[in-house]
Design an enzyme around this catalytic site. Structure first.
Site, PDB file in Angstrom:
ATOM      1  N   ASN A  71      -2.295  -3.679  38.712  1.00  0.00           N
ATOM      2  CA  ASN A  71      -3.601  -3.034  38.577  1.00  0.00           C
ATOM      3  C   ASN A  71      -3.668  -1.763  39.425  1.00  0.00           C
ATOM      4  O   ASN A  71      -4.169  -0.722  38.976  1.00  0.00           O
ATOM      5  CB  ASN A  71      -4.705  -4.010  38.988  1.00  0.00           C
ATOM      6  CG  ASN A  71      -6.077  -3.377  39.015  1.00  0.00           C
ATOM      7  OD1 ASN A  71      -6.439  -2.674  39.957  1.00  0.00           O
ATOM      8  ND2 ASN A  71      -6.866  -3.621  37.978  1.00  0.00           N
ATOM      9  N   ASP A 274      -8.772 -10.102  41.072  1.00  0.00           N
ATOM     10  CA  ASP A 274      -9.219  -9.813  42.431  1.00  0.00           C
ATOM     11  C   ASP A 274     -10.696  -9.436  42.430  1.00  0.00           C
ATOM     12  O   ASP A 274     -11.229  -8.949  41.432  1.00  0.00           O
ATOM     13  CB  ASP A 274      -8.400  -8.664  43.040  1.00  0.00           C
ATOM     14  CG  ASP A 274      -6.964  -9.075  43.333  1.00  0.00           C
ATOM     15  OD1 ASP A 274      -6.762 -10.192  43.842  1.00  0.00           O
ATOM     16  OD2 ASP A 274      -6.048  -8.285  43.040  1.00  0.00           O
TER      17      ASP A 274
END
Length: 294
Positions: A71, A274
């Site tokens: 990411n 996350d």
């Protein structure tokens, strides 16, 4: 001259990345004229390294790490005028993007399969000022995922998320959301919202079976629940794969979505596994925004 950057997260895969770094470097040397290797030491390093490589006109950026590191790499190149080709060697707990692309989950096999000629377009999503490649989740289950201990992730893999989510659902809390989908506003009561870009979410590879990595769509799923009993009723529909709305959950595709709470509560998102920004958020899909090795 074709120049590539390899970003390595040394702590990923239970610190197995160190074992595969040499193999990855040797493979990339057969594909590029120059290969530079950088190691992350803290959060944000992968994003910064990738951004600098884009500014310096690297041909390709590769990441060796889990979904969080991937990411970061994508966030580093997504806003740049020159966006290098992107590749990764999966080393994480879940590796959803690898699953969606058919990339081998075994690092050695993934490295051996790398080819300069094997690329395809990749949609990415934008949430406020950040980017994601797989899923944004909001609500009770995502809140519990944000609290999963890293050691439990390593020990139990994707089931650490499932166990934590089920514990949280016993004290289920639903929320009233104000949602605007492609300009159409409505109110939703739900414990959990999912906005996916790929078929694989949380390691469940057919959760959104119709989602393709370059279909130009956000895939919006929410549970129609206001109690723990309601939530239990949704799970069979959810786990068998969502391709249409049912009595227990809703599904639709869109290109933009705005999500806020109707009351003055605080609720964080979970972005690619996350913790992300708190509501309200605006999401959009960026069709075929990156070129990815697959």
């Amino acid at each position: 001259m074709k120049k590539a950057l390899l970003i390595v997260n040394p702590s990923s895969g239970g610190e197995q990345a160190k074992e595969y770094e040499k193999l990855a470097y040797e493979k990339l040397e057969t594909m590029f004229d120059e290969v530079v290797v950088l190691h992350t030491k803290k959060a944000g390093d992968a994003k910064n390294f990738a951004r600098e490589a884009a500014v310096d006109n690297y041909h390709s950026v590769f990441v060796m790490g889990g979904d969080g590191t991937v990411n970061e790499g994508i966030n580093g190149i997504a806003e740049q005028t020159h966006r290098p080709n992107f590749g990764f060697i999966p080393m994480g707990t879940v590796n959803d993007l690898a699953r969606a692309l058919g990339i081998p989950l075994a690092p050695k096999e993934a490295i051996n399969h790398l080819s300069i000629d094997s690329t395809q377009p990749l949609d990415i999503g934008k949430i406020n000022d950040q980017y994601f490649m797989n899923v944004v989740a909001i609500g009770t289950i995502p809140e519990s995922i944000n609290d999963v201990d890293p050691e439990k992730k390593t020990k139990y893999g994707k089931f650490a998320y499932f166990i934590s989510g089920m514990k949280q659902l016993v004290g289920n809390q639903s929320y009233t959301f104000r949602v605007k989908i492609d300009g159409q506003e409505k109110q939703i009561e739900s414990s959990t919202l999912l906005i996916g870009l790929t078929n694989s979410i949380g390691g469940f590879e057919k959760l959104i079976p119709n989602a393709k990595v370059n279909d130009g769509k956000l895939h919006f799923v929410y549970l129609k629940d206001s109690s723990f009993i309601d939530t239990l009723k949704t799970l069979p529909d959810l786990l068998k794969g969502v391709d249409t709305s049912t009595e227990h959950l809703a599904y639709q595709t869109c290109e933009t979505i705005e999500i806020a709470l109707t009351e003055e509560e605080e609720l964080a998102t979970n972005v690619d596994g996350d913790e992300g920004e708190k509501l309200p958020v605006t999401l959009q899909v960026l069709p075929s925004h990156l070129t990815i090795y697959c």
